[in-house]
Design a protein around this motif. Sequence first.
Motif, mmCIF file in Angstrom:
data_model
loop_
_atom_site.group_PDB
_atom_site.id
_atom_site.type_symbol
_atom_site.label_atom_id
_atom_site.label_comp_id
_atom_site.label_asym_id
_atom_site.label_seq_id
_atom_site.Cartn_x
_atom_site.Cartn_y
_atom_site.Cartn_z
ATOM 1 N N ALA A 115 47.192 35.856 37.737
ATOM 2 C CA ALA A 115 47.165 37.252 38.156
ATOM 3 C C ALA A 115 48.432 37.572 38.943
ATOM 4 O O ALA A 115 48.959 36.733 39.670
ATOM 5 C CB ALA A 115 45.934 37.504 39.029
ATOM 6 N N THR A 116 48.912 38.783 38.784
ATOM 7 C CA THR A 116 50.094 39.222 39.513
ATOM 8 C C THR A 116 49.712 39.603 40.936
ATOM 9 O O THR A 116 48.527 39.810 41.258
ATOM 10 C CB THR A 116 50.739 40.427 38.830
ATOM 11 O OG1 THR A 116 49.823 41.539 38.895
ATOM 12 C CG2 THR A 116 51.055 40.122 37.365
ATOM 13 N N ASP A 117 50.716 39.713 41.793
ATOM 14 C CA ASP A 117 50.457 40.151 43.160
ATOM 15 C C ASP A 117 49.798 41.530 43.174
ATOM 16 O O ASP A 117 48.907 41.800 43.990
ATOM 17 C CB ASP A 117 51.761 40.204 43.963
ATOM 18 C CG ASP A 117 52.202 38.828 44.435
ATOM 19 O OD1 ASP A 117 51.341 37.942 44.583
ATOM 20 O OD2 ASP A 117 53.411 38.644 44.660
ATOM 21 N N GLU A 118 50.234 42.398 42.263
ATOM 22 C CA GLU A 118 49.662 43.748 42.202
ATOM 23 C C GLU A 118 48.177 43.686 41.847
ATOM 24 O O GLU A 118 47.355 44.427 42.407
ATOM 25 C CB GLU A 118 50.411 44.605 41.175
ATOM 26 C CG GLU A 118 51.835 44.990 41.577
ATOM 27 C CD GLU A 118 52.832 43.834 41.419
ATOM 28 O OE1 GLU A 118 52.461 42.801 40.807
ATOM 29 O OE2 GLU A 118 53.958 43.968 41.927
ATOM 30 N N GLN A 119 47.808 42.791 40.923
ATOM 31 C CA GLN A 119 46.406 42.657 40.541
ATOM 32 C C GLN A 119 45.568 42.098 41.681
ATOM 33 O O GLN A 119 44.451 42.551 41.916
ATOM 34 C CB GLN A 119 46.292 41.762 39.307
ATOM 35 C CG GLN A 119 46.812 42.401 38.022
ATOM 36 C CD GLN A 119 46.822 41.423 36.861
ATOM 37 O OE1 GLN A 119 47.225 40.265 37.023
ATOM 38 N NE2 GLN A 119 46.391 41.878 35.692
ATOM 39 N N VAL A 120 46.105 41.121 42.399
ATOM 40 C CA VAL A 120 45.380 40.555 43.537
ATOM 41 C C VAL A 120 45.239 41.603 44.640
ATOM 42 O O VAL A 120 44.175 41.730 45.268
ATOM 43 C CB VAL A 120 46.072 39.288 44.058
ATOM 44 C CG1 VAL A 120 45.352 38.762 45.306
ATOM 45 C CG2 VAL A 120 46.106 38.206 42.978
ATOM 46 N N ASP A 121 46.309 42.364 44.875
ATOM 47 C CA ASP A 121 46.253 43.427 45.884
ATOM 48 C C ASP A 121 45.154 44.425 45.554
ATOM 49 O O ASP A 121 44.386 44.841 46.439
ATOM 50 C CB ASP A 121 47.592 44.167 45.952
ATOM 51 C CG ASP A 121 48.686 43.364 46.632
ATOM 52 O OD1 ASP A 121 48.347 42.423 47.390
ATOM 53 O OD2 ASP A 121 49.867 43.675 46.412
ATOM 54 N N ALA A 122 45.087 44.819 44.279
ATOM 55 C CA ALA A 122 44.075 45.791 43.860
ATOM 56 C C ALA A 122 42.672 45.224 44.034
ATOM 57 O O ALA A 122 41.742 45.929 44.450
ATOM 58 C CB ALA A 122 44.315 46.190 42.406
ATOM 59 N N CYS A 123 42.515 43.954 43.750
ATOM 60 C CA CYS A 123 41.219 43.293 43.880
ATOM 61 C C CYS A 123 40.783 43.251 45.341
ATOM 62 O O CYS A 123 39.636 43.583 45.681
ATOM 63 C CB CYS A 123 41.311 41.890 43.297
ATOM 64 S SG CYS A 123 39.741 41.032 43.152
ATOM 65 N N ILE A 124 41.678 42.852 46.226
ATOM 66 C CA ILE A 124 41.374 42.774 47.646
ATOM 67 C C ILE A 124 41.055 44.153 48.214
ATOM 68 O O ILE A 124 40.113 44.330 48.991
ATOM 69 C CB ILE A 124 42.534 42.118 48.409
ATOM 70 C CG1 ILE A 124 42.617 40.627 48.064
ATOM 71 C CG2 ILE A 124 42.398 42.325 49.918
ATOM 72 C CD1 ILE A 124 43.816 39.919 48.658
ATOM 73 N N ALA A 156 37.927 30.594 42.149
ATOM 74 C CA ALA A 156 38.597 29.376 41.682
ATOM 75 C C ALA A 156 38.726 29.366 40.168
ATOM 76 O O ALA A 156 39.759 28.948 39.618
ATOM 77 C CB ALA A 156 37.835 28.142 42.155
ATOM 78 N N LEU A 157 37.704 29.818 39.473
ATOM 79 C CA LEU A 157 37.709 29.771 38.014
ATOM 80 C C LEU A 157 38.635 30.804 37.395
ATOM 81 O O LEU A 157 39.178 30.584 36.309
ATOM 82 C CB LEU A 157 36.293 29.978 37.477
ATOM 83 C CG LEU A 157 35.293 28.848 37.728
ATOM 84 C CD1 LEU A 157 33.896 29.262 37.281
ATOM 85 C CD2 LEU A 157 35.727 27.578 36.995
ATOM 86 N N THR A 158 38.807 31.931 38.056
ATOM 87 C CA THR A 158 39.589 33.014 37.463
ATOM 88 C C THR A 158 41.018 33.077 37.991
ATOM 89 O O THR A 158 41.964 33.239 37.223
ATOM 90 C CB THR A 158 38.900 34.368 37.707
ATOM 91 O OG1 THR A 158 38.723 34.563 39.119
ATOM 92 C CG2 THR A 158 37.550 34.419 37.018
ATOM 93 N N LEU A 159 41.168 32.946 39.312
ATOM 94 C CA LEU A 159 42.515 32.980 39.889
ATOM 95 C C LEU A 159 43.146 31.594 39.853
ATOM 96 O O LEU A 159 44.350 31.457 39.609
ATOM 97 C CB LEU A 159 42.447 33.498 41.326
ATOM 98 C CG LEU A 159 43.789 33.796 42.002
ATOM 99 C CD1 LEU A 159 44.499 34.945 41.295
ATOM 100 C CD2 LEU A 159 43.569 34.145 43.480
ATOM 101 N N GLY A 160 42.330 30.574 40.099
ATOM 102 C CA GLY A 160 42.850 29.206 40.118
ATOM 103 C C GLY A 160 43.197 28.776 41.528
ATOM 104 O O GLY A 160 43.801 29.526 42.294
ATOM 105 N N GLU A 161 42.805 27.551 41.881
ATOM 106 C CA GLU A 161 43.024 27.055 43.239
ATOM 107 C C GLU A 161 44.500 26.829 43.547
ATOM 108 O O GLU A 161 44.873 26.706 44.723
ATOM 109 C CB GLU A 161 42.240 25.759 43.448
ATOM 110 C CG GLU A 161 40.736 25.967 43.391
ATOM 111 C CD GLU A 161 39.966 24.709 43.728
ATOM 112 O OE1 GLU A 161 40.433 23.924 44.572
ATOM 113 O OE2 GLU A 161 38.884 24.514 43.145
#
Length: 278
Positions: A115-124, A156-161
Motif C-alpha cells: 500500500a502507498t503512503d496515501e492509501q495508509v493515510d486514508a485508512c488511518i 499483518a495479512l494485508t499490509l504486511g509486517e
Amino acid sequence: MPRIDELQSSRNAETQSGWACFASHRERVTQLLLDMAPVENGRLCVLGAGNCNDLALARLTQAYGHIDLVDIDEEAIQAGITRQEVASDAIAIQGGIDVTGVTHLMSAWTPEQPATDEQVDACISLASHRAPLLGEATFSVAASVCLLSQLIESVALTLGENHPRFLELLTCVRHEHLRQLVSLATPGGTVVLITDVVSSSTLPELATCSPTEVVALVGRAIADRNFFSGVNPFVIKQLLETDESLAPHLTDVRLSNPWVWDLGPRLYAVCAMTAKRV
C-alpha cells in the motif's frame, strides 16, 4: 488472498462444530459477563460474537434483558443461536458490521503489492473518524471477545509486517477498537476486553502446564516478547489507564490472570481486562 470478511467467515465455518472444544473457555467468558451484569434490566453488547461458541446464551439471557451480538459474519451469529436452541426476543443480531470501518480498504492490499503512503493515510483517517458502531452508548456491559488479535492479524495479512507503516496502522486499529468499545458502555457500566495473547505454536508448554503454572508461563513469554503483535496485555492495560482519549472515561482497570483455551490443534493463552465507565 480472500477479502478479510471472507477469511473471517471461513474461520467461523471451521470452528462451527467446536462447541465441545470451547467448553472451559466458554465457561470463563460467560461467567465473567455474568459477574459484570447489573442487578436488573442489563444490556450487553458482544463484539466478535462469531458463531457464539464462547457464549452460553441461555445463561446470559437470564442475566441481561437485552443482548446485541455483533460480527461481520451475520450467518455465523444466526447459526450459533440456532445451534444453542435459544429463542429469545432479548437477542438482537447485528451482522455485517465491520468494526474497523476499513476492511474494504485493506482488502485491496497485499504485502506483495505494498500500500502507498496515501492509501495508509486514508485508512488511518477513516478508522480514526468512525462514528460509534451502534449509535449512542446504551449498554451496561460492552465486551470484545477474542476479536482484537483478529483485527490486528488483518493488518499483518494485508499490509504486511515488513511494511514501514505496519506498526502505525496496527496501533491505530488497536486504539480505535478500544475507543469504540469504551464508547458503547453507558456511564456506570463496564467495559470488557478478552483477548488471546499467545498460542502453543510458539509456546508449546501451554499443552502441558497446570492451571497454577499458566500465570508464570505467560509472564515469561511476554517478557521474552513471545506474544501476538499488538496484544501485550500489560501495554493495553496501560493504554486504558493513561491514553488521553481513553483514560478519562475509565476507572478501576483490572487485568485477570490468563487461562488456557484448548481449540483442538492449537491452544491459546487468554486474559481479560475490565474497567468501569465513568
